[in-house]
Scaffold this motif. Structure first.
Motif, mmCIF file in Angstrom:
data_model
loop_
_atom_site.group_PDB
_atom_site.id
_atom_site.type_symbol
_atom_site.label_atom_id
_atom_site.label_comp_id
_atom_site.label_asym_id
_atom_site.label_seq_id
_atom_site.Cartn_x
_atom_site.Cartn_y
_atom_site.Cartn_z
ATOM 1 N N VAL A 305 0.744 -1.225 -0.107
ATOM 2 C CA VAL A 305 0.046 0.086 -0.032
ATOM 3 C C VAL A 305 0.665 1.175 -0.047
ATOM 4 C CG1 VAL A 305 -1.568 1.407 1.554
ATOM 5 C CG2 VAL A 305 -2.076 -0.962 0.999
ATOM 6 N N LEU A 306 2.107 1.337 0.758
ATOM 7 C CA LEU A 306 2.848 2.436 0.864
ATOM 8 C C LEU A 306 3.429 2.607 -0.655
ATOM 9 C CD1 LEU A 306 4.415 2.199 4.300
ATOM 10 C CD2 LEU A 306 2.488 3.568 3.906
ATOM 11 N N THR A 307 3.948 1.595 -0.843
ATOM 12 C CA THR A 307 4.597 1.662 -2.303
ATOM 13 C C THR A 307 3.692 2.356 -3.456
ATOM 14 O OG1 THR A 307 6.130 -0.049 -1.697
ATOM 15 C CG2 THR A 307 6.331 0.363 -4.013
ATOM 16 N N ALA A 308 2.465 1.393 -3.424
ATOM 17 C CA ALA A 308 1.607 1.998 -4.647
ATOM 18 C C ALA A 308 1.016 3.302 -4.257
ATOM 19 C CB ALA A 308 0.472 1.092 -4.482
ATOM 20 N N ASN A 309 0.916 3.726 -2.995
ATOM 21 C CA ASN A 309 0.479 5.175 -2.804
ATOM 22 C C ASN A 309 1.603 6.252 -3.129
ATOM 23 O OD1 ASN A 309 -1.524 7.163 -1.235
ATOM 24 N ND2 ASN A 309 0.652 7.645 -0.356
ATOM 25 N N TRP A 310 2.935 5.654 -2.901
ATOM 26 C CA TRP A 310 4.070 6.629 -3.370
ATOM 27 C C TRP A 310 4.065 6.716 -4.850
ATOM 28 C CZ3 TRP A 310 8.564 5.400 -5.954
ATOM 29 C CH2 TRP A 310 9.674 6.420 -5.948
ATOM 30 N N LEU A 311 3.804 5.669 -5.809
ATOM 31 C CA LEU A 311 4.008 5.630 -7.044
ATOM 32 C C LEU A 311 2.756 6.562 -7.400
ATOM 33 C CD1 LEU A 311 4.680 2.160 -7.963
ATOM 34 C CD2 LEU A 311 6.262 3.996 -8.244
ATOM 35 N N VAL A 312 1.526 6.464 -6.953
ATOM 36 C CA VAL A 312 0.499 7.414 -7.425
ATOM 37 C C VAL A 312 0.802 8.937 -7.154
ATOM 38 C CG1 VAL A 312 -2.061 7.836 -6.935
ATOM 39 C CG2 VAL A 312 -1.130 5.450 -7.241
ATOM 40 N N LYS A 313 1.310 8.926 -5.957
ATOM 41 C CA LYS A 313 1.462 10.390 -5.366
ATOM 42 C C LYS A 313 2.752 11.081 -6.506
ATOM 43 C CE LYS A 313 2.193 13.147 -1.206
ATOM 44 N NZ LYS A 313 2.333 13.017 0.197
ATOM 45 N N LYS A 314 3.603 10.174 -7.123
ATOM 46 C CA LYS A 314 4.569 10.882 -7.948
ATOM 47 C C LYS A 314 3.947 11.130 -9.372
ATOM 48 C CE LYS A 314 8.424 10.622 -5.590
ATOM 49 N NZ LYS A 314 9.326 11.940 -5.536
ATOM 50 N N THR A 315 3.021 10.233 -9.660
ATOM 51 C CA THR A 315 2.210 10.492 -10.853
ATOM 52 C C THR A 315 1.033 11.571 -11.072
ATOM 53 O OG1 THR A 315 1.217 8.372 -10.948
ATOM 54 C CG2 THR A 315 3.251 8.384 -11.832
#
Length: 322
Positions: A305-315
């Protein structure tokens, strides 16, 4: 005198702040009251059982109890890695959930768009009702239906094949075909109900935008591609992030009732973390291994969840959870 004035000002400010908080609390009392059942649920089923995680680091036995059983640190996790169970369980659980998430959301969006394009209200209501029904069918009943269709001796499938002069199929001994059966069953049961969220999101789309596109000459396909799908993007991302949090949490009811917990022939393609934990607790009575797998499952989901949210936050920062 100046000192007394300085001391009184913070006190008055604090009093005003407390009054504002109480007033705000009272104004939102209905919403807060609605949150109480959810708060109680998480306290009882998520926070109170947390001390039980200690079982993952001990060699539990009944005579010594939890806190007197030998402390073995990470030996339970090491055992799972060495015997290969952890990798097989992780792969099966993640693979199934990825297929469930991707195909499930794509089909739910597709169904929601189709429902939105239906113009006859009575037909739309009947269609929605029929598609929602599978969600409310018990997993036990689904397993019973599957057995009556796929059973080697008395199943409907082999009866039809026999009447056509073909060889019967040993479904419950062939692990290769079960991924297709499980995925199709899941999609059949969840697509109609899951499309509610996307359909509700489409209903929130401003009709003036649709009417303006029609005036400009856009056909139905162009409206879907350039208006509806971009409108559904935030909803899709949020649901994906929520789903990724449980990517290592399998659908125990579906797998247990379709396959069973002790059909060793189907373990290579149908054994997931939940069924393994169930066998550890109910068949082998190995509470430590079951707790170790559950802890691994929770930590892995948290990291995903943390990784996926970080990727979404970047894009796309506006669509991230936090």
């Amino acid at each position: 005198m100046e000192t007394a004035l300085v001391e009184r000002v913070p006190a008055k400010k604090l009093q005003r702040t407390s009054s504002a908080k109480l007033r705000r609390f009272w104004n939102n009392k209905t919403l807060l009251l609605m949150c109480v059942p959810a708060i109680i649920f998480f306290i009882v089923f998520a926070y109170l059982p947390m001390p039980g995680l200690y079982l993952a680091f001990i060699n539990y036995n009944y005579s010594d109890g939890i806190f007197k059983s030998p402390f073995v640190a990470f030996d339970n996790f090491r055992f799972l890695v060495i015997n290969g169970d952890l990798w097989r369980l992780s792969f099966n659980t993640v693979a199934y959930n990825l297929v469930f998430i991707v195909l499930g959301n794509v089909l739910q969006i597709f169904v929601a768009i189709l429902l939105n394009e239906i113009r006859r209200k009575w037909f739309k209501k009947v269609t929605q009702t029929l598609m929602f029904l599978p969600h409310f069918i018990s997993a036990v009943l689904i397993g019973l239906i599957a057995y009556n269709v796929l059973s080697y001796d008395y199943g409907l499938l082999n009866s039809i094949l026999g009447s056509l002069g073909m060889e019967p199929v040993k479904t419950y001994s062939d692990p290769k075909i079960w991924p297709f059966i499980i995925v199709l069953t899941f999609l059949w049961q969840s697509t109609g109900y899951g499309s509610i969220v996307y359909f509700a999101a489409i209903m929130g789309l401003d009709n003036e935008i649709i009417e303006a596109s029609e005036i400009d000459g856009a056909n139905a396909f162009q409206r879907i591609i350039y208006i509806v799908l971009p409108w559904l993007k935030p909803t899709f991302i949020i649901l994906m992030l929520f789903s990724l949090g449980g990517i290592l949490k399998g659908n125990f009811g579906l797998f247990f009732n379709l396959v069973g917990a002790n059909n060793t022939a189907l373990y290579p393609t149908t054994d997931i973390i939940e069924t393994y934990v169930f066998r550890s607790l109910m068949t082998n009575f190995n509470f430590s291994i079951g707790s170790a797998v559950s802890l691994y499952q929770s930590v892995f989901g948290f990291v995903v969840v943390l990784t996926a949210n970080w990727l979404v936050k970047k894009t796309s920062p506006e669509n991230s959870l936090f």
